[in-house]
Design an enzyme around this catalytic site. Sequence first.
Site, mmCIF file in Angstrom:
data_model
loop_
_atom_site.group_PDB
_atom_site.id
_atom_site.type_symbol
_atom_site.label_atom_id
_atom_site.label_comp_id
_atom_site.label_asym_id
_atom_site.label_seq_id
_atom_site.Cartn_x
_atom_site.Cartn_y
_atom_site.Cartn_z
ATOM 1 N N GLN A 155 -15.875 -2.146 -1.523
ATOM 2 C CA GLN A 155 -15.175 -0.895 -1.820
ATOM 3 C C GLN A 155 -16.122 0.312 -1.845
ATOM 4 O O GLN A 155 -15.939 1.234 -2.633
ATOM 5 C CB GLN A 155 -14.404 -1.032 -3.138
ATOM 6 C CG GLN A 155 -13.419 -2.218 -3.089
ATOM 7 C CD GLN A 155 -12.283 -2.098 -4.047
ATOM 8 O OE1 GLN A 155 -12.502 -2.115 -5.246
ATOM 9 N NE2 GLN A 155 -11.069 -1.981 -3.533
ATOM 10 N N TYR B 220 0.839 -1.198 0.000
ATOM 11 C CA TYR B 220 0.000 0.000 0.000
ATOM 12 C C TYR B 220 0.881 1.257 0.000
ATOM 13 O O TYR B 220 1.596 1.536 0.962
ATOM 14 C CB TYR B 220 -0.957 0.019 1.205
ATOM 15 C CG TYR B 220 -1.854 -1.217 1.292
ATOM 16 C CD1 TYR B 220 -2.072 -2.032 0.189
ATOM 17 C CD2 TYR B 220 -2.485 -1.567 2.478
ATOM 18 C CE1 TYR B 220 -2.883 -3.162 0.261
ATOM 19 C CE2 TYR B 220 -3.301 -2.694 2.564
ATOM 20 C CZ TYR B 220 -3.490 -3.484 1.448
ATOM 21 O OH TYR B 220 -4.288 -4.599 1.526
ATOM 22 N N GLU C 217 -19.444 5.291 11.952
ATOM 23 C CA GLU C 217 -20.551 4.434 11.507
ATOM 24 C C GLU C 217 -20.103 2.966 11.500
ATOM 25 O O GLU C 217 -20.814 2.083 11.983
ATOM 26 C CB GLU C 217 -20.906 4.885 10.087
ATOM 27 C CG GLU C 217 -22.263 4.501 9.617
ATOM 28 C CD GLU C 217 -22.511 5.071 8.213
ATOM 29 O OE1 GLU C 217 -22.365 6.302 8.013
ATOM 30 O OE2 GLU C 217 -22.853 4.277 7.326
ATOM 31 N N ASN C 218 -18.919 2.728 10.976
ATOM 32 C CA ASN C 218 -18.443 1.343 10.848
ATOM 33 C C ASN C 218 -18.157 0.731 12.212
ATOM 34 O O ASN C 218 -18.475 -0.435 12.461
ATOM 35 C CB ASN C 218 -17.198 1.293 9.952
ATOM 36 C CG ASN C 218 -17.519 1.764 8.536
ATOM 37 O OD1 ASN C 218 -18.677 1.957 8.183
ATOM 38 N ND2 ASN C 218 -16.491 1.954 7.730
HETATM 39 N N1 LIG Z 1 -5.370 -8.875 1.211
HETATM 40 C C1 LIG Z 1 -5.749 -8.279 0.104
HETATM 41 O O1 LIG Z 1 -5.399 -8.676 -1.017
HETATM 42 C C2 LIG Z 1 -6.654 -7.072 0.212
HETATM 43 C C3 LIG Z 1 -7.339 -6.596 -0.915
HETATM 44 C C4 LIG Z 1 -8.195 -5.501 -0.764
HETATM 45 C C5 LIG Z 1 -8.326 -4.891 0.479
HETATM 46 N N2 LIG Z 1 -7.608 -5.360 1.561
HETATM 47 C C6 LIG Z 1 -7.717 -4.704 2.897
HETATM 48 O O2 LIG Z 1 -9.087 -4.570 3.243
HETATM 49 C C7 LIG Z 1 -9.387 -3.193 3.482
HETATM 50 C C8 LIG Z 1 -10.821 -2.885 3.101
HETATM 51 O O3 LIG Z 1 -11.093 -3.137 1.740
HETATM 52 P P1 LIG Z 1 -11.263 -1.969 0.648
HETATM 53 O O4 LIG Z 1 -10.520 -0.771 1.082
HETATM 54 O O5 LIG Z 1 -10.909 -2.589 -0.660
HETATM 55 O O6 LIG Z 1 -12.832 -1.712 0.589
HETATM 56 P P2 LIG Z 1 -14.016 -1.431 1.650
HETATM 57 O O7 LIG Z 1 -13.507 -1.382 3.020
HETATM 58 O O8 LIG Z 1 -15.097 -2.402 1.306
HETATM 59 O O9 LIG Z 1 -14.520 0.010 1.182
HETATM 60 C C9 LIG Z 1 -13.767 1.189 1.365
HETATM 61 C C10 LIG Z 1 -14.499 2.344 0.692
HETATM 62 O O10 LIG Z 1 -15.793 2.468 1.274
HETATM 63 C C11 LIG Z 1 -15.973 3.782 1.780
HETATM 64 N N3 LIG Z 1 -16.697 3.656 3.061
HETATM 65 C C12 LIG Z 1 -16.223 3.217 4.239
HETATM 66 N N4 LIG Z 1 -17.166 3.219 5.180
HETATM 67 C C13 LIG Z 1 -18.291 3.703 4.576
HETATM 68 C C14 LIG Z 1 -19.592 3.963 5.043
HETATM 69 N N5 LIG Z 1 -19.931 3.723 6.318
HETATM 70 N N6 LIG Z 1 -20.496 4.459 4.154
HETATM 71 C C15 LIG Z 1 -20.171 4.696 2.864
HETATM 72 N N7 LIG Z 1 -18.928 4.467 2.361
HETATM 73 C C16 LIG Z 1 -17.996 3.966 3.225
HETATM 74 C C17 LIG Z 1 -14.594 4.356 2.012
HETATM 75 O O11 LIG Z 1 -14.646 5.770 1.905
HETATM 76 P P3 LIG Z 1 -13.712 6.802 2.739
HETATM 77 O O12 LIG Z 1 -12.328 6.199 2.790
HETATM 78 O O13 LIG Z 1 -13.794 8.036 1.939
HETATM 79 O O14 LIG Z 1 -14.271 6.979 4.113
HETATM 80 C C18 LIG Z 1 -13.826 3.687 0.867
HETATM 81 O O15 LIG Z 1 -14.014 4.402 -0.323
HETATM 82 C C19 LIG Z 1 -8.336 -2.457 2.625
HETATM 83 O O16 LIG Z 1 -8.242 -1.095 2.945
HETATM 84 C C20 LIG Z 1 -7.128 -3.290 2.925
HETATM 85 O O17 LIG Z 1 -6.602 -2.980 4.210
HETATM 86 C C21 LIG Z 1 -6.806 -6.441 1.440
#
Ligand SMILES: NC(=O)c1ccc[n+]([C@@H]2O[C@H](COP(=O)([O-])OP(=O)(O)OC[C@H]3O[C@@H](n4cnc5c(N)ncnc54)[C@H](OP(=O)(O)O)[C@@H]3O)[C@@H](O)[C@H]2O)c1
Length: 285
Positions: A204, A53, A252-253
């Site tokens: 996401q 990252y 919220e989360n």
């Molecule tokens: N191991 C792997 O290969 C892998 C792959 C993908 C992800 N990950 C890990 O998992 C974490 C989470 O996955 P992700 O970042 O892909 O997606 P996610 O957590 O499903 O979604 C993140 C997105 O949702 C928004 N969001 C968060 N809370 C919200 C809410 N209550 N209402 C509306 N929108 C909301 C965030 O906006 P804001 O940021 O603007 O608040 C951001 O744009 C990553 O950050 C990473 O640490 C690991």
Amino acid sequence: MKTLQLAAGTPLPVLGLGTWRLGEDRALRRTEVAAVRAAIEMGYRLIDTAEMYGEGGAEEVVGQAIAEALRAGDVKREELFIVSKVYPHNASRKGTPAACARSLARLELEQIDLYLLHWRGEHPLAETCEAMRKLAADGRIGHWGVSNLDTDDMEELATVCGEPLDCAANQVYYSVGERGPEFSLLPWQRDRGMPLMAYSPIDQGALAGDAALKKMAQRLGVTAAQLALAWVIAQPGVVAIPKAMREAHLRENLAAADLQLSADDLAEIDRLHLPPRRKTPLVMI
Ligand SMILES: NC(=O)c1ccc[n+]([C@@H]2O[C@H](COP(=O)([O-])OP(=O)(O)OC[C@H]3O[C@@H](n4cnc5c(N)ncnc54)[C@H](OP(=O)(O)O)[C@@H]3O)[C@@H](O)[C@H]2O)c1
């Protein structure tokens, strides 16, 4: 916050903070550090990051936020559970400890609580396993695990590492919208008491706008994102690591960790987003 237990007995909060896309832009550094710091102040204790990252930038953000929170007395180091990941191309016998040392320096920590192989790459699993066990024996990591490994990969891991398999967790894409892991991977992990860390649990951000979830959430007095998170962590053996930078999202989360869904609510979600009927390949984001 509720916790699960790693097989070794260590508690793992059911909800943590993801940090993908952090550390990519120097101009955002202060804002991002402040967001992670605010998350810790609010009560987040599990933070997920990776050397990938921001090519180390996210680990620096997390490290700075932790250092500030520790200095301010907001939290004690032992209350935090920090997860990071090694790039597959670094996950060799020699490359793994070198990558881990770089991550520790960026995180400003003595130990990473859980260190994961980010996904399967060119180095044999047996080599990564050996390197991970050495790091744990040396105290540089508390536990080791994997990410993006499907059921057959986990079987292979158990064979090449030898039993008992001390892999502490597997982090995969799992959400209301992507239920594939429920067919065989999640049961396999449950049988071994190995938590599944659900990444992208709000797809996401997309599930926050899911019309059917929104309608149901409104009736329950919550948001669609909260409903999606509460559903993920209602699954036994699963923890969720949503990423959020906006303070309202962070709050919220975190509150979603305390939501209790009834059997009727869970059945309604099953009708909106069907459980898998057959094995499908693990989806990677
Ligand atoms: N191991 C792997 O290969 C892998 C792959 C993908 C992800 N990950 C890990 O998992 C974490 C989470 O996955 P992700 O970042 O892909 O997606 P996610 O957590 O499903 O979604 C993140 C997105 O949702 C928004 N969001 C968060 N809370 C919200 C809410 N209550 N209402 C509306 N929108 C909301 C965030 O906006 P804001 O940021 O603007 O608040 C951001 O744009 C990553 O950050 C990473 O640490 C690991």
